[in-house]
Write a protein that holds these residues in place. Structure first.
Motif, PDB file in Angstrom:
ATOM      1  N   ASP A 217       0.855  -1.346   0.040  1.00 33.42           N
ATOM      2  CA  ASP A 217       0.078  -0.019  -0.057  1.00 33.42           C
ATOM      3  C   ASP A 217       0.680   1.240  -0.041  1.00 33.42           C
ATOM      4  OD1 ASP A 217      -2.310  -1.480  -0.006  1.00 33.42           O
ATOM      5  OD2 ASP A 217      -2.467  -1.540   2.277  1.00 33.42           O
ATOM      6  N   ARG A 218       1.783   1.292   0.674  1.00 39.54           N
ATOM      7  CA  ARG A 218       2.757   2.636   1.002  1.00 39.54           C
ATOM      8  C   ARG A 218       4.212   2.479   0.155  1.00 39.54           C
ATOM      9  NH1 ARG A 218       1.024   1.063   5.944  1.00 39.54           N
ATOM     10  NH2 ARG A 218       3.307   0.682   6.570  1.00 39.54           N
ATOM     11  N   GLY A 219       4.371   1.126  -0.096  1.00 43.10           N
ATOM     12  CA  GLY A 219       5.924   1.310  -0.896  1.00 43.10           C
ATOM     13  C   GLY A 219       7.005   1.353   0.079  1.00 43.10           C
ATOM     14  N   LYS A 220       6.848   1.059   1.264  1.00 50.84           N
ATOM     15  CA  LYS A 220       7.843   1.241   2.404  1.00 50.84           C
ATOM     16  C   LYS A 220       7.371   0.713   3.349  1.00 50.84           C
ATOM     17  CE  LYS A 220       6.025   5.668   4.270  1.00 50.84           C
ATOM     18  NZ  LYS A 220       6.262   7.018   4.551  1.00 50.84           N
ATOM     19  N   GLY A 221       8.369   0.278   4.282  1.00 50.29           N
ATOM     20  CA  GLY A 221       8.356  -0.595   5.225  1.00 50.29           C
ATOM     21  C   GLY A 221       9.484  -1.700   5.626  1.00 50.29           C
ATOM     22  N   ALA A 222       9.566  -2.250   6.663  1.00 50.00           N
ATOM     23  CA  ALA A 222      10.665  -3.107   7.108  1.00 50.00           C
ATOM     24  C   ALA A 222      10.351  -4.207   8.004  1.00 50.00           C
ATOM     25  CB  ALA A 222      11.937  -2.179   7.880  1.00 50.00           C
ATOM     26  N   LEU A 223      10.824  -5.390   7.855  1.00 47.80           N
ATOM     27  CA  LEU A 223      10.823  -6.464   8.669  1.00 47.80           C
ATOM     28  C   LEU A 223      11.531  -6.236   9.930  1.00 47.80           C
ATOM     29  CD1 LEU A 223      11.606  -9.391   6.135  1.00 47.80           C
ATOM     30  CD2 LEU A 223       9.472  -8.760   6.707  1.00 47.80           C
ATOM     31  N   SER A 224      10.756  -6.829  11.023  1.00 48.84           N
ATOM     32  CA  SER A 224      11.044  -6.850  12.353  1.00 48.84           C
ATOM     33  C   SER A 224      12.418  -7.598  12.338  1.00 48.84           C
ATOM     34  CB  SER A 224      10.403  -7.184  13.184  1.00 48.84           C
ATOM     35  OG  SER A 224       9.733  -8.749  13.172  1.00 48.84           O
ATOM     36  N   ARG A 225      13.224  -7.288  13.502  1.00 55.71           N
ATOM     37  CA  ARG A 225      14.673  -8.203  13.700  1.00 55.71           C
ATOM     38  C   ARG A 225      14.086  -9.616  13.829  1.00 55.71           C
ATOM     39  NH1 ARG A 225      18.560  -4.637  17.480  1.00 55.71           N
ATOM     40  NH2 ARG A 225      18.979  -3.056  16.036  1.00 55.71           N
ATOM     41  N   ARG A 226      13.074  -9.791  14.717  1.00 55.03           N
ATOM     42  CA  ARG A 226      12.629 -11.180  14.855  1.00 55.03           C
ATOM     43  C   ARG A 226      12.257 -12.070  13.521  1.00 55.03           C
ATOM     44  NH1 ARG A 226       7.437 -12.899  17.156  1.00 55.03           N
ATOM     45  NH2 ARG A 226       7.650 -14.906  18.282  1.00 55.03           N
ATOM     46  N   THR A 227      11.403 -11.195  12.993  1.00 52.98           N
ATOM     47  CA  THR A 227      10.797 -11.938  11.632  1.00 52.98           C
ATOM     48  C   THR A 227      11.946 -12.076  10.678  1.00 52.98           C
ATOM     49  OG1 THR A 227       8.492 -10.824  11.651  1.00 52.98           O
ATOM     50  CG2 THR A 227       9.404 -11.624   9.719  1.00 52.98           C
ATOM     51  N   ARG A 228      12.814 -11.292  10.549  1.00 51.14           N
ATOM     52  CA  ARG A 228      14.195 -11.377   9.626  1.00 51.14           C
ATOM     53  C   ARG A 228      14.959 -12.514   9.909  1.00 51.14           C
ATOM     54  NH1 ARG A 228      16.954 -11.626   5.649  1.00 51.14           N
ATOM     55  NH2 ARG A 228      17.795  -9.738   4.663  1.00 51.14           N
ATOM     56  N   ARG A 229      15.244 -12.648  11.228  1.00 50.55           N
ATOM     57  CA  ARG A 229      16.024 -13.874  11.782  1.00 50.55           C
ATOM     58  C   ARG A 229      15.126 -15.158  11.414  1.00 50.55           C
ATOM     59  NH1 ARG A 229      17.140 -10.612  16.480  1.00 50.55           N
ATOM     60  NH2 ARG A 229      15.214 -11.560  17.362  1.00 50.55           N
ATOM     61  N   ALA A 230      13.965 -15.100  11.537  1.00 49.97           N
ATOM     62  CA  ALA A 230      13.096 -16.459  11.311  1.00 49.97           C
ATOM     63  C   ALA A 230      13.552 -16.862   9.698  1.00 49.97           C
ATOM     64  CB  ALA A 230      11.815 -16.188  11.877  1.00 49.97           C
ATOM     65  N   TRP A 231      13.100 -15.769   8.995  1.00 55.98           N
ATOM     66  CA  TRP A 231      13.385 -16.257   7.623  1.00 55.98           C
ATOM     67  C   TRP A 231      14.814 -16.436   7.075  1.00 55.98           C
ATOM     68  CZ3 TRP A 231       9.564 -17.043   3.974  1.00 55.98           C
ATOM     69  CH2 TRP A 231       8.252 -16.745   4.266  1.00 55.98           C
ATOM     70  N   GLU A 232      15.629 -15.949   7.805  1.00 53.39           N
ATOM     71  CA  GLU A 232      17.201 -16.174   7.338  1.00 53.39           C
ATOM     72  C   GLU A 232      17.511 -17.514   7.652  1.00 53.39           C
ATOM     73  OE1 GLU A 232      19.196 -13.085   9.554  1.00 53.39           O
ATOM     74  OE2 GLU A 232      19.320 -11.859   7.804  1.00 53.39           O
ATOM     75  N   ALA A 233      17.032 -18.073   8.961  1.00 58.91           N
ATOM     76  CA  ALA A 233      17.355 -19.357   9.380  1.00 58.91           C
ATOM     77  C   ALA A 233      16.534 -20.435   8.517  1.00 58.91           C
ATOM     78  CB  ALA A 233      16.690 -19.438  10.727  1.00 58.91           C
ATOM     79  N   PHE A 234      15.340 -20.114   8.091  1.00 62.65           N
ATOM     80  CA  PHE A 234      14.603 -21.054   6.847  1.00 62.65           C
ATOM     81  C   PHE A 234      15.368 -21.044   5.572  1.00 62.65           C
ATOM     82  CE2 PHE A 234      11.590 -20.919   3.656  1.00 62.65           C
ATOM     83  CZ  PHE A 234      11.029 -22.026   3.741  1.00 62.65           C
ATOM     84  N   GLY A 235      15.856 -19.847   5.188  1.00 62.22           N
ATOM     85  CA  GLY A 235      16.766 -20.050   3.939  1.00 62.22           C
ATOM     86  C   GLY A 235      17.841 -20.625   3.902  1.00 62.22           C
ATOM     87  N   ARG A 236      18.523 -20.335   5.094  1.00 59.37           N
ATOM     88  CA  ARG A 236      19.954 -21.271   5.153  1.00 59.37           C
ATOM     89  C   ARG A 236      19.599 -22.547   5.311  1.00 59.37           C
ATOM     90  NH1 ARG A 236      21.069 -16.958   8.999  1.00 59.37           N
ATOM     91  NH2 ARG A 236      20.622 -18.473  10.373  1.00 59.37           N
ATOM     92  N   ALA A 237      18.631 -23.112   6.001  1.00 63.20           N
ATOM     93  CA  ALA A 237      18.478 -24.417   5.945  1.00 63.20           C
ATOM     94  C   ALA A 237      17.955 -25.099   4.729  1.00 63.20           C
ATOM     95  CB  ALA A 237      17.315 -24.502   7.217  1.00 63.20           C
ATOM     96  N   ASN A 238      17.388 -24.455   3.688  1.00 59.51           N
ATOM     97  CA  ASN A 238      17.002 -24.920   2.736  1.00 59.51           C
ATOM     98  C   ASN A 238      17.771 -24.717   1.357  1.00 59.51           C
ATOM     99  OD1 ASN A 238      14.113 -26.437   3.043  1.00 59.51           O
ATOM    100  ND2 ASN A 238      13.983 -24.334   4.313  1.00 59.51           N
ATOM    101  N   GLY A 239      18.960 -23.619   1.610  1.00 59.90           N
ATOM    102  CA  GLY A 239      19.582 -23.151   0.542  1.00 59.90           C
ATOM    103  C   GLY A 239      18.948 -22.305  -0.418  1.00 59.90           C
ATOM    104  N   TRP A 240      17.846 -21.520  -0.038  1.00 60.76           N
ATOM    105  CA  TRP A 240      17.237 -20.494  -0.773  1.00 60.76           C
ATOM    106  C   TRP A 240      17.727 -19.038  -0.289  1.00 60.76           C
ATOM    107  CZ3 TRP A 240      12.317 -23.509   0.763  1.00 60.76           C
ATOM    108  CH2 TRP A 240      12.099 -24.571  -0.026  1.00 60.76           C
TER     109      TRP A 240
END
Length: 462
Positions: A217-240
């Motif tokens: 809607d606004r073209g701006k925003g940021a992930l929380s650190r908690r959300t970013r860490r969860a997705w980073e761990a997921f990406g590393r685990a799957n090689g994505w």
């Protein structure tokens, strides 16, 4: 004809109708007391009972109640989510009848809005690609700890762990993301994820592009650190590899790129490998895109040393094959507003060893003719290529007319805005020579076309 002696808007009244055709959005067209009714999930030839669900003044919207007799082109939709999702409003039709419907929509829209009759029916790019498993990129919404797509015209999520239209790496990633969302509440802080196959080989995996809350809607925003860490761990685990929207500047290298090949079986240009970052547009149907590029090259019919201006050039999908056409090209000027796409295009041209192409970072509606002519060595273009987004290219047409190319090739993804633009191109002294329909998105209502225009004072092409 109505089966009930009630007004069309009466609640609960059912009416009998036969579906005449398919409209641009994928709904069937019927009539009730002289008024047009658009009824989703129907096919031409269906005899149905329906209820009126909306009165839009000039037309009615209907809701299918029962199919009394099925049309010849009806089939059982292969997808279990078809009725609720709405992303494939033509899946109840055979592939051949989908293409026929899109050809009629193209002709009808061009005549109604553009006031132009084609000299011959539009052709169809063939051979057709796969009906399913063809999308190398897809955007999934995230809401309430589930992944899926929004129902048509709403932000009501239809939970879907995968989709029949996507390539295997995209489908695999979507399934695993669904498991992540169930297991890790911190991952719910993204509002969407765009999944892209990283290469031609399914073993190359997928890249993830996250949208933070409010980005749509606004073209701006940021992930929380908690959300970013969860997705980073997921990406590393799957090689994505993953990145979130707004996390890098165009000057920085991309977190990942998706690679696709452009191969010309006729050998008119060298095979190319293009790398596209997650922030750039990509044509998601590989086999059909190759046919589309070939069609553009054939329509271009450039003279020896001919010049091209490619407006809305993206990462170079058309510009690079034109520049690489051996012995058939002078210079190419590509114009693109997306700075990430311009960076991709420049990197792709360097990787291909092309030194006859120059990219201008500017909105196509605002670029100066002097900048284009400068990029073309002071010569006017022989060809103008228009490949705009759905809003069309209306504001660029005065520029194109001033440049006066001998030919215009227009690649459209919206028949209504194309027809509007076509009327202005014709008024500018160009005639429509030929048209092709590109079945880029089978089962969807999306209609892609490519047309060739020549100046009225030019001889007709052979």
């Amino acid at each position: 004809m109505s089966t009930a002696a009630t007004q069309p808007g009466s609640a609960g009244a059912t009416h009998l109708a036969e579906i005449e055709s398919i409209a641009a959005g994928g709904a069937g067209v019927a009539r009730l007391d002289g008024r047009v009714v658009f009824i989703p999930r129907t096919v031409p030839g269906d005899s149905i009972q329906f209820r009126v669900s909306g009165d839009k003044g000039k037309f009615l919207v209907g809701e299918l109640a029962e199919i009394a007799s099925a049309g010849e082109t009806r089939r059982e939709p292969p997808c279990a989510h078809w009725a609720a999702c709405g992303g494939c409003p033509l899946q109840q039709m055979t592939p051949e009848s989908q293409n026929e419907a899109k050809s009629r929509i193209f002709l009808d829209t061009l005549a109604r809005i553009g006031k132009i009759d084609l000299p011959a029916p539009p052709g169809m790019l063939t051979p057709p690609g796969p009906e399913f498993g063809y999308r190398m990129r897809a955007r999934f919404q995230i809401k309430g700890g589930e992944i899926g797509f929004y129902a048509p015209g709403t932000r009501n999520l239809v939970p879907i762990e995968s989709c029949l239209l996507v390539e295997e790496p995209v489908a695999e990633a979507a399934t695993e993301i669904s498991r992540l969302l169930r297991a890790e509440p911190a991952s719910h802080g993204a509002e969407a994820v765009e999944i892209t196959s990283l290469g031609e080989d399914t073993g190359e995996g997928a890249g993830l592009f996250l949208s933070p809350p409010g980005w749509r809607d606004r073209g701006k925003g940021a992930l929380s650190r908690r959300t970013r860490r969860a997705w980073e761990a997921f990406g590393r685990a799957n090689g994505w590899p993953l990145v979130a929207a707004g996390e890098r500047s165009p000057e920085e290298p991309p977190a990942w790129t998706s690679r696709y090949e452009l191969e010309d079986p006729d050998g008119e240009y060298a095979s190319l490998s293009l790398e596209v970052s997650p922030e750039s547009f990509i044509q998601p149907n590989r086999p059909m895109n190759r046919l589309l590029v070939k069609a553009v090259l054939d329509m271009a019919a450039l003279p020896e040393g001919g010049n091209v201006v490619d407006l809305f050039c993206g990462a170079g999908n058309f510009a690079l094959p034109l520049a690489g056409r051996s012995g058939r090209i002078g210079r190419v000027a590509g114009v693109e507003a997306n700075p990430y796409a311009v960076r991709d295009a420049e990197a792709n041209s360097r990787a291909a060893g092309l030194d006859n192409i120059h990219f201008i970072r500017c909105e196509a509606e605002r670029v100066r003719s002097a900048d284009i002519l400068g990029a073309l060595g002071g010569k006017a273009p022989d060809l103008a290529l228009l490949a705009p987004p759905r809003r069309g290219a209306l504001e660029t047409i005065p520029l194109v007319m001033a440049l006066g190319p001998g030919r215009i090739v227009y690649v459209s993804c919206n028949p209504a805005t194309f027809a509007r633009d076509a009327r202005e191109i014709a008024r500018g002294g160009y005639r429509l020579e030929s048209a092709l329909i590109a079945p880029m998105f089978p089962n969807s209502a999306h209609l892609e076309s490519v047309t060739l225009w020549t100046r009225e004072d030019s001889p007709a092409p052979d």
